[in-house]
Scaffold this motif. Structure first.
Motif, short mmCIF file in Angstrom:
data_model
loop_
_atom_site.label_atom_id
_atom_site.label_comp_id
_atom_site.label_asym_id
_atom_site.label_seq_id
_atom_site.Cartn_x
_atom_site.Cartn_y
_atom_site.Cartn_z
N THR A 120 11.39 -10.43 21.97
CA THR A 120 9.99 -10.82 21.85
C THR A 120 9.28 -9.92 20.85
O THR A 120 9.72 -8.81 20.55
CB THR A 120 9.28 -10.71 23.21
N ARG A 121 8.19 -10.41 20.33
CA ARG A 121 7.38 -9.63 19.41
C ARG A 121 6.39 -8.75 20.16
O ARG A 121 5.92 -9.11 21.23
CB ARG A 121 6.62 -10.55 18.45
N HIS A 122 6.11 -7.64 19.56
CA HIS A 122 5.10 -6.74 20.12
C HIS A 122 3.73 -7.42 20.03
O HIS A 122 3.37 -8.00 19.01
CB HIS A 122 5.07 -5.44 19.33
N VAL A 123 2.98 -7.34 21.10
CA VAL A 123 1.62 -7.89 21.13
C VAL A 123 0.66 -6.71 21.12
O VAL A 123 0.65 -5.88 22.03
CB VAL A 123 1.39 -8.76 22.38
N PHE A 124 -0.16 -6.63 20.09
CA PHE A 124 -1.11 -5.54 19.97
C PHE A 124 -2.37 -5.85 20.78
O PHE A 124 -2.79 -7.00 20.87
CB PHE A 124 -1.50 -5.32 18.51
N PRO A 125 -2.97 -4.84 21.36
CA PRO A 125 -4.24 -5.04 22.08
C PRO A 125 -5.32 -5.58 21.14
O PRO A 125 -5.32 -5.26 19.94
CB PRO A 125 -4.61 -3.63 22.57
N GLU A 126 -6.18 -6.41 21.66
CA GLU A 126 -7.27 -6.93 20.85
C GLU A 126 -8.16 -5.77 20.39
O GLU A 126 -8.38 -4.81 21.11
CB GLU A 126 -8.10 -7.94 21.63
N ASN A 127 -8.65 -5.89 19.15
CA ASN A 127 -9.56 -4.90 18.59
C ASN A 127 -8.92 -3.52 18.41
O ASN A 127 -9.62 -2.51 18.32
CB ASN A 127 -10.82 -4.77 19.44
N LEU A 128 -7.56 -3.48 18.36
CA LEU A 128 -6.87 -2.22 18.10
C LEU A 128 -7.19 -1.73 16.69
O LEU A 128 -7.12 -2.50 15.72
CB LEU A 128 -5.36 -2.39 18.24
N THR A 129 -7.56 -0.48 16.57
CA THR A 129 -7.76 0.12 15.25
C THR A 129 -6.86 1.34 15.12
O THR A 129 -6.51 1.98 16.12
CB THR A 129 -9.23 0.56 15.05
N VAL A 130 -6.45 1.63 13.90
CA VAL A 130 -5.60 2.78 13.63
C VAL A 130 -6.23 3.60 12.51
O VAL A 130 -7.15 3.16 11.82
CB VAL A 130 -4.17 2.35 13.24
N GLU A 131 -5.71 4.79 12.33
CA GLU A 131 -6.22 5.68 11.29
C GLU A 131 -6.01 5.06 9.90
O GLU A 131 -5.07 4.30 9.68
CB GLU A 131 -5.52 7.03 11.37
N ASP A 132 -6.89 5.43 8.97
CA ASP A 132 -6.78 4.91 7.61
C ASP A 132 -5.56 5.46 6.89
O ASP A 132 -5.01 4.83 5.99
CB ASP A 132 -8.04 5.25 6.81
N THR A 133 -5.14 6.66 7.28
CA THR A 133 -3.98 7.32 6.68
C THR A 133 -3.08 7.82 7.79
O THR A 133 -3.56 8.34 8.80
CB THR A 133 -4.41 8.50 5.79
N MET A 134 -1.79 7.65 7.61
CA MET A 134 -0.83 8.11 8.62
C MET A 134 0.39 8.69 7.94
O MET A 134 0.91 8.15 6.95
CB MET A 134 -0.41 6.95 9.53
N ASP A 135 0.83 9.82 8.45
CA ASP A 135 2.08 10.43 8.02
C ASP A 135 2.68 11.10 9.25
O ASP A 135 2.23 12.17 9.66
CB ASP A 135 1.85 11.45 6.91
N TRP A 136 3.68 10.45 9.86
CA TRP A 136 4.25 10.96 11.10
C TRP A 136 4.97 12.28 10.93
O TRP A 136 5.26 12.97 11.91
CB TRP A 136 5.15 9.91 11.75
N ARG A 137 5.26 12.67 9.69
CA ARG A 137 5.83 14.00 9.47
C ARG A 137 4.84 15.08 9.90
O ARG A 137 5.23 16.11 10.44
CB ARG A 137 6.19 14.18 7.99
N GLN A 138 3.56 14.83 9.62
CA GLN A 138 2.53 15.81 9.97
C GLN A 138 2.34 15.94 11.47
O GLN A 138 1.76 16.92 11.94
CB GLN A 138 1.22 15.43 9.29
N LYS A 139 2.80 14.96 12.22
CA LYS A 139 2.70 14.99 13.67
C LYS A 139 4.01 15.41 14.32
O LYS A 139 4.17 15.35 15.54
CB LYS A 139 2.26 13.61 14.18
N GLY A 140 4.97 15.80 13.49
CA GLY A 140 6.24 16.31 14.00
C GLY A 140 7.20 15.26 14.51
O GLY A 140 8.17 15.59 15.20
N ALA A 141 6.97 13.98 14.17
CA ALA A 141 7.78 12.89 14.72
C ALA A 141 8.85 12.38 13.77
O ALA A 141 9.45 11.33 14.03
CB ALA A 141 6.87 11.74 15.15
N VAL A 142 9.10 13.10 12.69
CA VAL A 142 10.13 12.70 11.73
C VAL A 142 11.04 13.89 11.48
O VAL A 142 10.58 14.96 11.06
CB VAL A 142 9.50 12.24 10.39
N LEU A 143 12.31 13.71 11.74
CA LEU A 143 13.28 14.77 11.48
C LEU A 143 13.70 14.76 10.01
O LEU A 143 13.31 13.89 9.25
CB LEU A 143 14.48 14.63 12.41
#
Length: 340
Positions: A120-143
């Motif tokens: 199945t496809r992921h269903v996003f919550p209505e009116n979900l907003t995310v940051e304008d810029t994202m880099d998961w390396r800066q959050k420690g989530a990329v090895l």
């Protein structure tokens, strides 16, 4: 690499080719012309650095002619970059003795397709907003960037990258996971080891068998006998979700979930050096599995930030950027992430 049909997909990132993916950039990141050395000197350096040996003098003559044309292509392109007419640089790397067609053929479609597993496809919550810029390396989530070497196993690196990210974000556990286990052991799920595979099939395998750490099942870069030990597994999936094939949906996924497995057309990557790839001719013939780890905007150009599996000497320390909101290189064709 991927072969995409209406019902099946096959990944084979580097089938039947010798890819060390150790890239030496002869050009500076901001387009230094190669006229400081003659093309013959560059050719000699190129052969030494990449251990190029040709079967005959006639073959070497052909390869030198192609190399010379690629040097001209790099210089011409980088002159445009210096003049502000393009957003990325090219560089002389291991693929500089190949034509575009030969490079594309080496990324070519596997003769055996990997069946697409339904989910199945992921269903996003209505009116979900995310940051304008994202880099998961800066959050420690990329090895760290890995190197698939001569094995067509990009699909396994994309899968482990997404799973490593979820493990860090949700479990606060930082563990490098085993691509070799996926290469050796997931054939019953349709994967073809060093001859291709699919991230979703890797996620399905891990749901049933778990996955070991890189340290307990290290990468060898060739397909071998499966020696997985379930007692040593460090993580399992609960399945996986696909993401709707739009850039808006991909942004929501990367912005709210974490690093996301994607398939791309790798044609523009042959001589990539740095910057934001903007190639309107790049279609959705998917042949390479990578990891979308972020997005942003530079000088008014929106981009995707993508982790590759060709070592840290390639591209921007193993990463590349591609224009966002331009529907290029099939970036939304195959998008998924594991559930843990």
């Amino acid at each position: 690499m991927f072969a995409v049909t209406k019902y099946t997909v096959s990944f084979c990132c580097s089938c039947k080719r010798k890819i060390k993916m150790k890239v030496f950039v002869f050009l500076a990141a901001v387009a230094v012309a190669t006229n400081a050395l003659s093309v013959h000197q560059h050719w000699a350096n190129f052969k030494v650095r990449y251990n190029k040996n040709y079967e005959s003098s006639s073959e070497e003559s052909v390869r030198f002619a192609i190399f010379n044309e690629n040097v001209k292509r790099v210089n011409e392109h980088n002159a445009k970059y210096a003049a502000g007419k393009t957003t990325y640089t090219l560089a002389i790397n291991e693929f500089a003795d190949l034509t575009k067609e030969e490079f594309r053929a080496r990324l070519g479609i596997s003769t055996s397709n990997v069946p697409k597993i339904k989910t199945t496809r992921h269903v996003f919550p209505e009116n979900l907003t995310v940051e304008d810029t994202m880099d998961w390396r800066q959050k420690g989530a990329v090895l760290g960037v890995k190197n698939q070497g001569t094995c067509g196993s990009c699909w396994s690196f994309s899968a482990t990258g997404a799973l490593e990210g979820q493990n860090i974000i949700l479990n606060k556990v930082t563990t490098s996971l085993s691509e070799q286990q996926l290469v050796d052991c997931s054939s019953k799920y349709g994967n073809l080891g060093c001859n291709g595979g699919l991230m979703d099939s890797a996620f399905a395998y891990i749901k049933d068998y778990g996955i070991q750490s890189e340290s307990s099942y290290p990468y060898k870069g060739v397909q071998g006998k499966c020696v997985a030990n379930s007692k040593l597994a460090v993580l399992w999936t609960k399945g996986f979700k696909d993401v709707a094939p739009t850039e808006d949906a991909l942004k929501l996924a990367v912005g709210s979930i974490g690093p996301i497995s994607i398939g791309v057309n790798a044609d523009p990557l042959q001589l990539y050096g740095s910057g934001i790839i903007d190639d309107p001719t790049c279609d959705d013939q998917i042949d390479h599995g990578v990891l979308a780890i972020g997005y942003g905007t530079e000088n008014g150009v929106d981009y995707w930030l993508i982790k590759n599996s060709w070592g840290t000497a390639w591209g921007e320390a193993g990463y590349y950027r591609m224009r966002r909101n331009a529907n290029q290189c099939g970036i939304t064709t195959l998008v998924s992430y594991p559930l843990i």
